[in-house]
Design an enzyme around this catalytic site. Structure first.
Site, PDB file in Angstrom:
ATOM      1  N   HIS A  48      58.880  62.119 102.810  1.00 15.03           N
ATOM      2  CA  HIS A  48      59.827  63.010 102.007  1.00 15.03           C
ATOM      3  C   HIS A  48      61.174  63.238 102.741  1.00 15.03           C
ATOM      4  O   HIS A  48      61.381  64.420 103.036  1.00 15.03           O
ATOM      5  CB  HIS A  48      59.192  64.119 101.340  1.00 15.03           C
ATOM      6  CG  HIS A  48      58.036  63.771 100.441  1.00 15.03           C
ATOM      7  ND1 HIS A  48      56.950  64.779 100.290  1.00 15.03           N
ATOM      8  CD2 HIS A  48      57.983  62.818  99.718  1.00 15.03           C
ATOM      9  CE1 HIS A  48      56.300  64.280  99.248  1.00 15.03           C
ATOM     10  NE2 HIS A  48      56.482  63.176  99.098  1.00 15.03           N
ATOM     11  N   CYS A 103      49.024  59.596 107.869  1.00 13.27           N
ATOM     12  CA  CYS A 103      49.048  60.276 109.090  1.00 13.27           C
ATOM     13  C   CYS A 103      47.549  60.646 109.535  1.00 13.27           C
ATOM     14  O   CYS A 103      46.693  60.847 108.881  1.00 13.27           O
ATOM     15  CB  CYS A 103      49.531  61.512 108.972  1.00 13.27           C
ATOM     16  SG  CYS A 103      49.307  62.735 110.402  1.00 13.27           S
ATOM     17  N   HIS A 131      50.621  67.353  94.926  1.00 14.02           N
ATOM     18  CA  HIS A 131      51.344  66.896  96.241  1.00 14.02           C
ATOM     19  C   HIS A 131      50.549  65.483  96.283  1.00 14.02           C
ATOM     20  O   HIS A 131      49.359  65.535  96.368  1.00 14.02           O
ATOM     21  CB  HIS A 131      51.110  67.924  97.293  1.00 14.02           C
ATOM     22  CG  HIS A 131      51.970  67.439  98.629  1.00 14.02           C
ATOM     23  ND1 HIS A 131      51.277  66.436  99.436  1.00 14.02           N
ATOM     24  CD2 HIS A 131      53.141  67.721  99.022  1.00 14.02           C
ATOM     25  CE1 HIS A 131      52.288  66.591 100.430  1.00 14.02           C
ATOM     26  NE2 HIS A 131      53.471  66.993 100.087  1.00 14.02           N
ATOM     27  N   GLU A 133      49.491  64.386  99.151  1.00 13.72           N
ATOM     28  CA  GLU A 133      48.450  64.457 100.279  1.00 13.72           C
ATOM     29  C   GLU A 133      47.152  65.206  99.579  1.00 13.72           C
ATOM     30  O   GLU A 133      46.090  64.556  99.731  1.00 13.72           O
ATOM     31  CB  GLU A 133      48.709  65.405 101.377  1.00 13.72           C
ATOM     32  CG  GLU A 133      47.813  65.759 102.434  1.00 13.72           C
ATOM     33  CD  GLU A 133      48.240  66.509 103.395  1.00 13.72           C
ATOM     34  OE1 GLU A 133      47.006  67.422 103.825  1.00 13.72           O
ATOM     35  OE2 GLU A 133      49.243  66.836 103.571  1.00 13.72           O
ATOM     36  N   SER A 231      56.725  69.505 101.237  1.00  9.97           N
ATOM     37  CA  SER A 231      56.048  70.533 101.402  1.00  9.97           C
ATOM     38  C   SER A 231      56.357  71.427 102.676  1.00  9.97           C
ATOM     39  O   SER A 231      56.432  72.806 102.903  1.00  9.97           O
ATOM     40  CB  SER A 231      54.520  70.431 101.436  1.00  9.97           C
ATOM     41  OG  SER A 231      53.977  71.577 101.558  1.00  9.97           O
TER      42      SER A 231
END
Length: 315
Positions: A48, A103, A131, A133, A231
């Site tokens: 992001h 990640c 979000h 994730e 975030s």
């Protein structure tokens, strides 16, 4: 004759900026472009940060939100935030070559979720709705087996069928303080709830929030470089404001609200884990146009973690 510039003591937090997972994800896109040639498609922003995304776009990356926007025969990279299981499955069904840039610390949470479900546990997942994730992690387990908890109030009221068979996991980029309060509430309600074997909030998020807390008492105001959809960057703003220091998020030096900034004596500066150091230097140069800068970097413990790149790109 020009008036002298007001002095500004600038304290730059450390650590700041890129983490190992972000650095790895960017390298993956660069290597994929080198190997396959442009265009290489990337599902969702790789990280992001608009500056990073625009630079990769200039190299030949094409960013899309859904897999069906990727033409047949072109490679696709999955973003650092992780994707639901159905996404790589759909890529394989179409015969698309893909590289997963998730990640490794997010992948660790994915594996924990799968093991907990295999053990028959219900999972409470602490995170922010919508979000990427969170969407990716929920997509690792059967629908209905994991429940999102966003706030302390959610923790107080969430309904559980079997409190004796419960576990929790967290998004990796949360506020350390907010999450601790939510976890304490859950553990008070459900004493048997199983915690993750290791801390889910990643080292980079924790370290950057700690760095802000270290310098905040010395600062009149603070600027955080990061994207509005990042975030971990938003949590840095919150960390400063919790300590009574007015803070603003800016994507780069051109976005500084000079009226809000005024003429502080001491300004804190940090960058979220998706923001490159070049944007820190750009902001310092922008401030130097209006202030006589006296700059210093806060003391810190260096971060030395690195993650291996996919074998398919480095063989």
């Amino acid at each position: 004759m020009a008036l002298p510039k007001p002095r500004l003591d600038l304290i730059i937090a450390a650590p700041r900026g890129f983490c190992a997972g972000v650095d790895r994800a960017i390298q993956i896109v660069e290597l994929a472009i080198d190997r396959f040639g442009p265009p290489v498609y990337v599902r969702h922003e790789i990280v992001h940060n608009r500056f990073v995304v625009d630079r990769l776009r200039g190299m030949g990356a094409v960013f899309v939100e859904e897999l069906d926007q990727v033409p047949d025969g072109r490679p696709v990279v999955f973003s650092a935030h992780g994707v639901p299981k159905v996404v790589p499955a759909a890529a394989e069904a179409r015969g698309l070559e893909y590289v997963d840039a998730t990640c490794p610390l997010v992948s660790k949470v994915h594996r924990q979720a799968q093991r907990l479900i295999e053990a028959g546990r219900q999972i409470l997942f602490i995170g922010h709705a919508g979000h990427p994730e969170v969407i990716g992690t929920f997509g690792q387990v059967p629908e209905g087996s994991m429940t999102l908890v966003e706030t302390v109030e959610d923790a107080r009221t969430v309904a559980i069928d079997d409190p004796s068979n419960l576990a929790f996991l967290t998004q990796t980029t949360l506020s350390v303080d907010d999450t601790a309060e939510i976890i304490a509430t859950l553990q008070d309600r459900f004493p048997a709830i199983r915690a993750p074997k290791g801390e889910d909030i990643c080292y980079a998020t924790t370290n950057r929030q700690a760095a802000v807390k270290t310098i905040a008492p010395q600062c009149d105001k603070m600027l955080v470089i990061g994207a509005p959809n990042s975030s971990n960057s938003l949590r840095l703003v919150e960390a400063a404001e919790r300590m009574g220091v007015p803070a603003r998020l800016v994507q780069r030096g051109t976005e500084v609200d000079w009226e809000w900034l005024g003429t502080p004596r001491v300004l804190g500066l940090t960058a979220g884990a998706s923001a490159p150091e070049i944007l820190v230097r750009e902001l310092v140069d922008t401030l130097a146009e209006r202030f006589e800068i006296v700059e210093r970097e806060a003391e810190h413990v260096p971060e030395n973690l690195t993650f291996k790149l996919p074998r398919a790109l480095v063989a």
